[in-house]
Design an enzyme around this catalytic site. Structure first.
Site, mmCIF file in Angstrom:
data_model
loop_
_atom_site.group_PDB
_atom_site.id
_atom_site.type_symbol
_atom_site.label_atom_id
_atom_site.label_comp_id
_atom_site.label_asym_id
_atom_site.label_seq_id
_atom_site.Cartn_x
_atom_site.Cartn_y
_atom_site.Cartn_z
ATOM 1 N N LEU A 126 11.135 -22.929 -6.905
ATOM 2 C CA LEU A 126 10.666 -22.999 -5.523
ATOM 3 C C LEU A 126 10.970 -24.359 -4.903
ATOM 4 O O LEU A 126 10.875 -25.399 -5.543
ATOM 5 C CB LEU A 126 9.172 -22.696 -5.464
ATOM 6 C CG LEU A 126 8.801 -21.268 -5.874
ATOM 7 C CD1 LEU A 126 7.297 -21.069 -5.849
ATOM 8 C CD2 LEU A 126 9.490 -20.242 -4.982
ATOM 9 N N GLY A 163 4.784 -21.241 -1.713
ATOM 10 C CA GLY A 163 5.124 -22.039 -2.887
ATOM 11 C C GLY A 163 6.240 -23.024 -2.614
ATOM 12 O O GLY A 163 6.208 -24.167 -3.088
ATOM 13 N N HIS A 266 2.070 -9.487 -6.115
ATOM 14 C CA HIS A 266 3.077 -10.554 -6.093
ATOM 15 C C HIS A 266 4.178 -10.340 -7.129
ATOM 16 O O HIS A 266 5.355 -10.307 -6.780
ATOM 17 C CB HIS A 266 2.422 -11.918 -6.346
ATOM 18 C CG HIS A 266 3.405 -13.007 -6.639
ATOM 19 N ND1 HIS A 266 4.179 -13.598 -5.664
ATOM 20 C CD2 HIS A 266 3.768 -13.605 -7.813
ATOM 21 C CE1 HIS A 266 4.955 -14.516 -6.215
ATOM 22 N NE2 HIS A 266 4.729 -14.534 -7.516
ATOM 23 N N GLU A 415 15.456 -38.667 -4.133
ATOM 24 C CA GLU A 415 16.486 -38.299 -5.097
ATOM 25 C C GLU A 415 16.645 -36.792 -5.234
ATOM 26 O O GLU A 415 17.772 -36.289 -5.339
ATOM 27 C CB GLU A 415 16.158 -38.908 -6.476
ATOM 28 C CG GLU A 415 16.208 -40.413 -6.538
ATOM 29 C CD GLU A 415 14.874 -41.065 -6.199
ATOM 30 O OE1 GLU A 415 14.761 -42.286 -6.397
ATOM 31 O OE2 GLU A 415 13.949 -40.344 -5.752
#
EC number: 2.2.1.1
Length: 672
Positions: A126, A163, A266, A415
């Site tokens: 995610l 998420g 889900h 990063e």
């Protein structure tokens, strides 16, 4: 929610969206695995997007000026697969839908780039999708600035879930997109307020709309189950002058009488009984995987609606001067710059004669200055360490709002987003990205770096300050395990060059790679030029080679990388002075050496004699070359790090940790 009223309000839309929902339900049920809830909840939004707004042609999935659609919430992959099948993508057959999540399936559990046309990037971890999409948006802006909006003018659409927005990388990405004013980026937030643990509120109180607004985004909202309201919001989003978040309020598992709006829908099949009830609620009277011909035809017409626009675009491309057209096509095809090899050879010749003593991070900067004029697609990125990583050359302007021709982007301390965005740039086409930070902080970029390898995206990661040689900053900044981590990652080339010549060769290989990302681990401390005799051949391409042969009978082989090659050569001199014939092997890339045939590996590492590996890092990846490949445990040794570093000048650290010519020579003699 009154499903009958919604069905009566927009009947044409309803049947199209329901086709998505039932395909997702049936595929997950057949596989006994998957995530039906998100596709059921976002089917209305996706239908409006594909029907009214997305610029694409299902028969030309690689059309350069298509809109990109990124399913950041990759667990809901059946939403994307259903759309690709329904709109007529050739590879997305009904048989593939039925084979969802099975061995050899194009439709993997989470979307995987390269498996199925129409999948723009691998998602599932995610936050990666939304961050990769930022890179696609940057690439679109860069290409439009170079070739004009008549040739490059499209949007990047993203579906992201709760998420995705919780992941830390999302803040890095949205902050970057806001700073760059990427008005070609639109994120559709599946705001269903459900996680596996239950309501989002059990773990989060963030006002997501306020967060995006504070990061420089426009924020819109819609009822995610009202086709007209969705259309209104998407129409407005396309006119914005900044990146846009559209808050789509949805119900996960929409239409399931007993499981909608709960975590139960889900990540598990609905089950036969609930599927029967859900079909009844939809008014869908057809069996599993059955899509009536008239609905499939309507969806295929949606898939073909971009054909005329594509034909007009192809005519504009054909009308370009031949040279400009060829350059556009080469860049979008990600071809290697034809003059790269010549530029590298000329650079190597000059440097072997000049024999500078420079850090390999400085050598990298010198290489870039030599190749930038011939590699026009290079787009470089830095996570707030320009003066340390040395990746910005004097001829390069910053990419920023108002100057999208610039090829250098200042990422700030981001990063992870840097790595993900570089993936997106390459996936979009037209840009060959590289970016850098301290090698130790690959930890912060690991998720996106892993996806580079998984997708076969040949991003170049310029990672400096590669060992205890960085000195006083101490163990928080001194990588000791990071070479091992990179070398353990499949489909990754990890280069640790010993001097300016090997650095140039590593860059040539990295910029020529088609499907493998590269990590360049570069030193902070100055290193002498070891190869002062010009060799046109790229010796680094073999992964390892003999840099100094034994004099007399060979009794030992020293293997080393990077800054330790110089130390190994000094150890060789000590051993040769005692008539112990010693070969030194420079091994700048273990992966390329492992890829050579056995005959070559045997020439470099013949049987018999002592082998000692020298590297200012942990031992783990060296055992293949010490114990395998005709090596013997009783004659194998390692000189390097066994734990973390410390804060002190580099010279003192090498002495304290025993990485010295004398210690290497002593190790060899103890094994003879």
């Amino acid at each position: 929610m009154d499903l009958a009223a919604l069905r009566a309000k927009t009947p044409d839309h309803w049947k199209l969206a329901t086709a998505i929902r039932v395909l997702a339900i049936d595929a997950v049920q057949a596989a006994n695995s998957g995530h039906p809830g998100m596709p059921m909840g976002m089917a209305d939004v996706a239908t409006v997007l594909f029907r009214n707004h997305l610029k694409f042609d299902a028969k030309a999935p690689n059309w350069a000026d298509r809109d990109r659609f990124v399913l950041s919430a990759g667990h809901g992959s059946m939403l994307l697969y259903a759309l690709l099948h329904l709109t007529g993508y050739e590879q997305a057959t009904l048989d593939e839908v039925k084979n969802f999540r099975q061995w050899g399936a194009r439709m993997a559990g989470h979307p995987e780039y390269g498996h199925l046309e129409g999948v723009e990037t691998t998602t599932g971890p995610l936050g990666q999708g939304i961050s990769t999409a930022v890179g696609m948006a940057i690439a679109e802006k860069s290409m439009a600035a170079r070739f004009g909006k008549k040739l490059v003018d499209h949007k990047i659409w993203v579906i992201a879930g709760d998420g995705c927005l919780m992941e830390g990388i999302s803040q890095e990405a949205i902050g970057l997109a806001g700073k760059q004013e990427l008005d070609n980026l639109i994120v559709l937030w599946d705001n269903n307020n459900i996680t596996i643990d239950g309501r989002v509120t059990v773990s989060d109180v963030t006002d997501q709309k306020a967060r995006f607004a504070a990061s420089g985004w426009d924020v819109l909202s819609c009822d995610g189950h009202d086709a007209e309201d969705i259309d209104r919001a998407l129409t407005a989003a396309k006119k914005a002058k900044r990146p846009v978040l559209v808050d789509c309020k949805t119900l996960i598992g929409f239409g399931s009488p007993n499981k909608a709006d709960s975590y139960a829908v889900h990540g598990a099949p609905l089950g036969d009984a609930e599927i029967k009830l859900t079909r009844e609620a939809y008014g869908w009277e057809h069996g599993p995987f059955v899509i009536p011909a008239e609905i499939k035809a309507e969806w295929e017409a949606i898939g073909a609606k971009g054909a005329a626009e594509r034909a007009e675009w192809e005519a504009r491309l054909a009308a370009l001067p031949a040279g400009k057209r060829a350059e556009f096509e080469r860049q979008m095809a990600r071809g290697v710059a034809p003059k790269l090899a010549g530029a590298i050879r000329a650079f190597k010749k000059a440097q072997s004669e000049a024999a500078p003593k420079v850090a390999t991070r400085k050598a990298s900067e010198m290489v870039l200055a030599a190749v930038n004029p011939v590699v026009l697609r290079n787009h470089r990125r830095l996570a707030d360490l320009t003066g340390s990583n040395l990746t910005k050359t004097s001829d390069i302007e910053d990419f920023m709002p108002g100057n999208h021709k610039g090829r250098y982007m200042r990422y700030g301390i981001r990063e992870h987003a840097m790595a993900a965005a570089m993936n997106g740039m390459w996936l979009h086409g037209g840009v060959r990205p590289y970016g850098g930070t301290f090698f130790c902080f690959t930890d912060y970029a690991r998720g996106a770096m892993r996806l580079s390898s998984l997708m076969g995206v040949p991003t170049v990661y310029v990672m400096t300050h590669d060992s205890i040689g960085l000195g006083e900053d101490g163990p928080t900044h001194q990588p000791v395990e990071h070479l091992t981590i990179c070398r353990a990652t499949p489909n990754t080339w990890t280069f640790r060059p010993a001097d300016v010549i090997e650095t140039a060769e590593a860059w040539e290989l990295a910029l020529s790679s088609e499907r493998t990302p590269s990590v360049l681990a570069l030193s902070r401390q100055n290193l002498p030029t070891l190869r002062t005799k010009h060799e046109a051949k790229n010796l680094t391409a073999k992964g390892a080679y003999v840099i100094a042969e034994a004099e007399g009978k060979r009794q030992a082989i020293l293997m080393a990388t990077g800054s330790e090659v110089e130390i190994a050569l000094k150890a060789r001199a000590l051993l040769q002075a005692e008539a112990i014939g010693t070969r030194v092997v420079s091994m700048p890339c273990m992966e390329l050496f492992a890829a050579q045939d056995e005959a070559y590996r045997k020439r470099i590492l013949p049987a018999g004699g002592v082998r000692v590996a020298v590297e200012a890092a942990i031992r783990q990846p060296w055992d293949r070359w010490l114990l395998g490949e005709r090596g013997m445990e009783r004659k194998a040794g390692f000189v390097g790090m066994e734990g973390f570093g410390a804060s002190a000048p580099a010279e003192r650290l090498y002495a304290e940790f025993g990485i010295t010519p004398e210690a290497i020579a002593a190790k060899v003699k103890s094994l003879l």
